[in-house]
Design an enzyme around this catalytic site. Sequence first.
Site, short mmCIF file in Angstrom:
data_model
loop_
_atom_site.label_atom_id
_atom_site.label_comp_id
_atom_site.label_asym_id
_atom_site.label_seq_id
_atom_site.Cartn_x
_atom_site.Cartn_y
_atom_site.Cartn_z
CB ILE A 108 5.26 -8.51 28.10
CG1 ILE A 108 6.28 -7.39 27.80
CG2 ILE A 108 4.25 -8.05 29.14
CD1 ILE A 108 5.64 -6.16 27.15
CB THR A 150 17.40 -11.00 27.46
OG1 THR A 150 18.21 -10.28 28.38
CG2 THR A 150 17.23 -12.43 27.93
CD GLU A 161 8.83 1.31 24.10
OE1 GLU A 161 8.13 1.21 23.08
OE2 GLU A 161 8.64 0.61 25.13
#
Lengths: 326, 745
Positions: free
Chosen positions: B475, B641, B712
């Site tokens: 995603i 990334t 998160e």
Amino acid sequence: MNQFQYVRPTKAQAAIDAVAKDANAAFIAGGTNLVDLMKRGVMTPQKLVDINRLPLRQIERVGTGLRIGALALNSAVADDRLVREKHPLLALALNAGASPQLRNMATVGGNMLQRTRCAYFYDVAMPCNKRQPGSGCGALEGINRMHAIFGFSDKCIAVHPSDMSVALVALDATVLLSGPKGDRKLAFADFHRLPGTTPERDTNLEPSELITAVEIPDSPFTRHVHYQKVRERASYAFALLSVAAALDLDGNTIKAARLAMGGVAHKPWRLAAAEQALVGQPATEAAFQRAAAVAMQGAKAFKHNEYKLRLGPNAIVQALKTAAAA
Amino acid sequence: MKTPEKHIGKPMNRVDGRQKVTGAATYSAEYELPGLVYAVLVGSTIAKGRLTGIDTKAAAGAPGVLAVVTHLNAPQTPGSKPTGKDPSQPQTTGSALRIFTDDQIRFNDQPIAVVVADTLERARYAARLVKGQYAPEKHQTNLEAGKAQAFLPTSAKKNPKSPMNDYQRGQADAYKTGAIKLEQEYVIPTEVHHPMELQAITAHWEAPDRLTLYDKTQGTMATRRDFAKEWGLPEENVKVIATFVGGAFGNALHSWPHESAAIIAAKVANRPVKLMLTREQMFTMVGYRPHTWQKVRMSATADGKITAITHESIGQTSTYEEFTESTLAQTRMMYQSPNLTTRYRLAALNVGSPIWMRGPGEATGAFALESAMDEMAYLLKLDPLEFRLRNYTEQDPETGKPWSSKFLKECYRLGAERVGWNQRQLAPGAVRDGDWLVGYGMGVGTFGAHRGSSKASARLLPNGTVLLQSAVTDIGPGTGTAMTQIAADTLGLAPAKIRFEWGNSDFAQAPTQGGSAIVNTVGPAVQEVCLALKDKLRELAGAGNAAFASAKKEDVIFADDHLTLSGNDTARASYADLVKQAGGTAVTVQSKPNGENGQKYSMYSFSVHFAQVRVHVLTGEVRVSKLVSCADAGTIINEKTAGNQMKGGAVGGIGMALMEHAIIDDRFGRYVTKDLADYHVPVHADAPDIQVAFVNQPDPYVNALGTKGIGEIATIGVAPAIANAVFNATGKRVRELPITPDKLV
Ligand SMILES: Cc1cc2nc3c(=O)[nH]c(=O)nc-3n(C[C@H](O)[C@H](O)[C@H](O)COP(=O)(O)OP(=O)(O)OC[C@H]3O[C@@H](n4cnc5c(N)ncnc54)[C@H](O)[C@@H]3O)c2cc1C
Ligand code: SF4
């Protein structure tokens, strides 16, 4: 989106005629506001008269002023050498609005005529006197954080969202119009209206009248100017409120001043009394605060926009301070 | 022999970067199928009540319209459960809201009809002609009012082990007897994920019992399971493709009404149907971070030891689904408090269901906990970092277990140094730069280092390249890139010779992308399948060359596309030759979740965020001038990334702190924020040059790669860091987000 006809005349008269013939026709320029409103079902023109081929893009000197064609792009005006030289306040206000992509599409005429961002106006499932006269004002007792503190009525408390218009009203601009009954001029200060009992009318433009240009007279406000826009993010947001400030200084003494606010009323809000209060004063924070207090006289808040009563004077002071230092 | 080049840890470019920036990447709404038609949803205009009638005549007769589906004519979906029968049960059959089956309205903009037409414009026009008639009932959309009926989640009532139950260690509510006491309430508003890509699905019934979905989802297998059940089909009859997902942040973790609607529409119209939500609809029916009220009560000794914390939370949910999240988890394990109480409740309102939004409940909880820590430090006249160090936990105070790894102190040190924490003044409002007040703040984040079960398949192709497949989605974090690096190192192959394919439910089983668990879970599966492939290659090499057959396993070297033997200069077999000789080779492995280690250790990622903010003295505008995020996330597979993830998460935190705020007019139970001009997310100008630092120490227990997860913790703790910095700058403590100028002037 509704079905609509689409025409693209090349002459102003043809465009005016095309709109005049049809009660449900609308001009379209950059389309950055109108198309959004059509997608939401807020405006449902049956005919779009695209005016982008009309020769109304020039920015030129006319007499002792500057004439800006109604189709001049917001970005082109902000970047124009004459504009930056003669009316830097206008360039600042334009660049504070929207995003580069939008400014590359949006026109001067369309910017003046952009409609309020009041959420109730945008949602056809909610009451709104401006969209549907008589349905009630959703914002009056609703979420009115962004709404007016000046010049509202119990029928509508919306604000005009344009940044450019705040500078134009401060600079004593004039709007040039062309309609079925001929051409006329209107002081920019008289172009937008207060809502009164007919909030469905934003301006004093007559049906099928075309804006052809705005004119700004030369003025001494070429240096000590500032456009203070207070917003929730650093860029690309409508103003919580904004202030256009311009000073003509003789040493540290204010010879003349211009002051207008955006995001506080149904029209760009010129602060004439505060301007008067500045004349002859030294350009100091104390004088700016006194003027700000004058400016805020008569302001009244609703449930969620009480902060504007505090933010307003602060923003005026900040704008004047920055203008004086410019 | 030269040592094979290592790729793990390198800032490798994204394997799909070129496709994305050139527009070659195909998203769910971009599949051009023959006969494709368009669907538009019609939403209710009341928040609660009954649909007494629905006029579809004009719409049905409008040009180009192929179908108008409502509860009066929708085909039954055999596997759907009735909406709200048991709101506590996680829904496994499509959306929790079973659309077009009854006349009940449960929230404003609930889909009441779907219109299908040959063009999008015609569908949109016809949708506007559908008119519902309603018998409205009194609705409740206000959390403050709904709090009175707050309840313990049913899942907690049914299961005493559920973490949603009240938690107690030491004495209950012991804060009352503490020396220095703090008692404050904190509120976060509803925040909406708003990924750039709108929610979209293209549904295609390839046969009456075979369904293909090109769908924006974070879990191809979960979506397949949901809609197979909804339609009573075997799972293998449903295929879900989500190769590219334009951001999600949690909102594609669930199956939603629009997906059901598109599938129904495709069935009725007997054509492939595309349905893309509008930005307005993104507010109402695809989840959000729930409006949450919290109260923290804390006590400490005068020398800065926390003696008790009581942390309560009431989060909003819908009336038909009990959405719970771990708002209070961080409080239970972050600081060494001998007495600790948490109480989690829900308030059911007439709104659509929430869903996890990046950093989910933990980010909400951290706003309260980390703000309270700052407030307590201030009461104690202690540096907030020093206060945290005095209450640092060397083992998990909730379970008593040792940490699998914890380098939070190292994060503190790195971050404090980079932000210039020593410039911070204890007294608020002390630093001014022209018209701006300057302040510093910090916030800590943590999130469980989860590892689930996953499969992966690998196939060595005759040209010597390797094709790996997994049903996992990417995603945006760069999953495909990280997996390529893991495979490259394990196989001794250049990344260019590896193709990792993802986002297809027909590929090897993988979990839904979420909970920072994908590298932890799919990474080991990829590693293991590559090891299995090497076993296979060794076998093949042994069949052709006795030297390989007799060699010890550890003497076989895999590098530069070849097997060689250490101490034997002649034994050499190329991957390509081996696969030609074998006539193809393919392996699939099942990788298991972390069993035993998970029992023995407490596994968490940690982060700390340091912010420097500037607050304008007159306008109250807040600008984040520095943001430093440091993470203990185990091994970093790809510095680039991973850094990207951290920065994106931090920007999300800036939005949470300073602007994101979805507002409902409770009189109508309807959102007044309806687009991205009303609902602000940060623009570039709102983000400083965010600095990221990783401790980059492998965790010995979560998995063999040593990873712990990043997604998160990138967001958790950012909002309180900014709120605390605003306090330090101004002396104003804003306990209800977002911190907009109106709260500071
Ligand atoms: C996301 C977003 C953010 C924005 N942010 C800001 C902001 O911060 N500040 C700001 O000031 N603005 C902002 N805008 C508004 C933007 O400035 C206006 O949409 C734009 O100026 C309108 O110009 P246009 O040429 O596109 O007008 P159009 O959309 O083409 O037309 C608008 C209206 O004017 C009429 N019209 C246009 N030209 C003429 C003419 N010559 N004579 C008579 N009638 C005419 C049309 O019939 C229509 O009713 C924003 C817009 C968007 C979409
Ligand atoms: S303030 Fe004006 S535009 Fe807004 S709801 Fe009221 S009438 Fe409509």
